[in-house]
Scaffold this active site. Structure first.
Site, PDB file in Angstrom:
ATOM      1  N   THR A 154      -2.483  13.208  -8.642  1.00 41.62           N
ATOM      2  CA  THR A 154      -1.478  13.706  -9.595  1.00 41.62           C
ATOM      3  C   THR A 154      -1.374  12.757 -10.786  1.00 41.62           C
ATOM      4  O   THR A 154      -1.534  11.545 -10.630  1.00 41.62           O
ATOM      5  CB  THR A 154      -0.109  13.789  -8.873  1.00 41.62           C
ATOM      6  OG1 THR A 154      -0.221  14.733  -7.813  1.00 41.62           O
ATOM      7  CG2 THR A 154       1.001  14.229  -9.822  1.00 41.62           C
ATOM      8  N   GLY A 155      -1.088  13.331 -11.957  1.00 42.60           N
ATOM      9  CA  GLY A 155      -0.894  12.511 -13.159  1.00 42.60           C
ATOM     10  C   GLY A 155      -1.849  12.925 -14.257  1.00 42.60           C
ATOM     11  O   GLY A 155      -2.661  13.840 -14.087  1.00 42.60           O
ATOM     12  N   ASP A 182      -7.804  10.054  -7.282  1.00 40.34           N
ATOM     13  CA  ASP A 182      -6.466   9.962  -7.864  1.00 40.34           C
ATOM     14  C   ASP A 182      -6.391   8.770  -8.822  1.00 40.34           C
ATOM     15  O   ASP A 182      -7.185   7.825  -8.720  1.00 40.34           O
ATOM     16  CB  ASP A 182      -5.424   9.797  -6.737  1.00 40.34           C
ATOM     17  CG  ASP A 182      -4.005  10.110  -7.200  1.00 40.34           C
ATOM     18  OD1 ASP A 182      -3.809  10.441  -8.393  1.00 40.34           O
ATOM     19  OD2 ASP A 182      -3.083  10.030  -6.362  1.00 40.34           O
ATOM     20  N   GLY A 200       4.460   9.137 -11.483  1.00 36.59           N
ATOM     21  CA  GLY A 200       4.743  10.570 -11.639  1.00 36.59           C
ATOM     22  C   GLY A 200       5.591  11.126 -10.502  1.00 36.59           C
ATOM     23  O   GLY A 200       5.879  12.327 -10.471  1.00 36.59           O
ATOM     24  N   GLU A 222       0.766  11.887  -2.161  1.00 39.58           N
ATOM     25  CA  GLU A 222      -0.486  11.168  -2.483  1.00 39.58           C
ATOM     26  C   GLU A 222      -0.884  10.266  -1.325  1.00 39.58           C
ATOM     27  O   GLU A 222      -2.064  10.187  -0.946  1.00 39.58           O
ATOM     28  CB  GLU A 222      -0.295  10.336  -3.758  1.00 39.58           C
ATOM     29  CG  GLU A 222      -0.137  11.194  -5.003  1.00 39.58           C
ATOM     30  CD  GLU A 222       0.248  10.406  -6.240  1.00 39.58           C
ATOM     31  OE1 GLU A 222      -0.032  10.886  -7.341  1.00 39.58           O
ATOM     32  OE2 GLU A 222       0.830   9.318  -6.127  1.00 39.58           O
TER      33      GLU A 222
HETATM   34  C1  5RP Z   1       1.678   9.943  -9.755  1.00 38.76           C
HETATM   35  C2  5RP Z   1       0.779   8.764  -9.735  1.00 38.76           C
HETATM   36  C3  5RP Z   1      -0.227   8.657 -10.808  1.00 38.76           C
HETATM   37  O1  5RP Z   1      -1.492   8.519 -10.234  1.00 38.76           O
HETATM   38  C4  5RP Z   1       0.065   7.445 -11.645  1.00 38.76           C
HETATM   39  O2  5RP Z   1       1.396   7.540 -12.100  1.00 38.76           O
HETATM   40  C5  5RP Z   1      -0.902   7.344 -12.822  1.00 38.76           C
HETATM   41  O3  5RP Z   1      -0.628   8.363 -13.715  1.00 38.76           O
HETATM   42  P1  5RP Z   1      -1.444   8.559 -15.050  1.00 38.76           P
HETATM   43  O4  5RP Z   1      -2.826   8.944 -14.663  1.00 38.76           O
HETATM   44  O5  5RP Z   1      -0.696   9.663 -15.761  1.00 38.76           O
HETATM   45  O6  5RP Z   1      -1.412   7.279 -15.832  1.00 38.76           O
HETATM   46  O7  5RP Z   1       0.839   7.909  -8.878  1.00 38.76           O
HETATM   47  O8  5RP Z   1       2.648   9.873  -8.751  1.00 38.76           O
END
Ligand code: 5RP
Length: 225
Positions: free
Chosen positions: A32-33, A85, A101, A107
């Protein structure tokens, strides 16, 4: 090169990295993200090569489905060959802080059943010591203040993430002021606080491989100890 360009480049590199896993019966775990979103968009280009995906959040499930990628409930899947991820911070041991996120619990569950965890980040996420990024902790709502007091006792400064409810119906405390030098011990200690669902440290189950998007190209790393 801006951060989004680095995220897009590392997401594309991840597709090449997982090529070996893209079989007709394969289910891919998807994070996610924003970096994971770039990965999903690239994954869609090869969607005919694998069976489907397990999503680590409602948002990821929606994006996968919008691309026509079948999404499976984790309960109906025996094994995930690979999970891809992003992360908020990663150290040399490939221990992570995740949950910026708010999807940390799902996750962590998906990562726990995956044989291989491929973490994809841009270079700004690489650190020597975890903790500059506030550590997210998912908490049952009624335990928020009790857990926050315990966290203060452990030297952290918890901040309630306002107007945010996780996909599991819980709240998040973002813990500032931690220098996480022994991540496995920190992860266990935070997990033991009653009312906590999960914390965003991925040290007991770190990434297996790290792909880092840099302005000189994508670097592949494994844990240095
Ligand atoms: C969501 C996460 C994401 O992997 C983390 O916040 C990184 O996000 P981004 O790719 O938008 O920088 O752990 O819970």
């Amino acid at each position: 090169m801006d951060q989004d360009t680095l995220k897009a480049s590392v997401a594309k590199a991840a597709i090449e990295y997982i090529d070996v896993y893209l079989q007709s019966d394969a289910i891919v775990g998807v994070g996610t993200g924003s970096t994971a979103n770039f990965f999903i968009d690239s994954l869609a280009e090869v969607k005919q090569r694998f069976m489907g995906a397990v999503a680590s959040s409602d948002a990821t499930e929606e994006r996968l489905k919008a691309h026509g990628i079948p999404v499976y409930d984790l309960n109906s899947v025996d094994e995930l060959a690979v999970y891809v991820d992003g992360a908020d911070e990663v150290n040399e041991s490939l221990e992570l802080i995740k949950g910026g996120g708010g999807a940390l619990t799902r996750e962590k569950i998906v990562a726990s059943v995956a044989k291989n965890f491929v973490c994809i980040v841009d270079t700004t996420k690489c650190v020597t010591t975890l903790g500059s990024f506030p550590l997210p902790i998912e908490v049952i709502a009624m335990a928020r203040s009790a857990v926050a007091r315990r966290l203060v006792g452990l030297g952290g400064q918890p901040v309630y993430r306002e107007n945010f409810v996780t996909d599991n119906g819980n709240v998040i405390l973002d813990v500032h002021g931690l220098a996480i030098d022994a991540a496995k011990e920190f992860e266990q200690t935070f997990n033991s606080l009653v009312g906590t669902v999960t914390n965003g440290l991925f040290a007991l189950r770190p990434a297996d491989v790290l792909l880092v998007g840099t302005s000189e190209g994508v670097q592949e790393k494994t844990a240095s100890n």
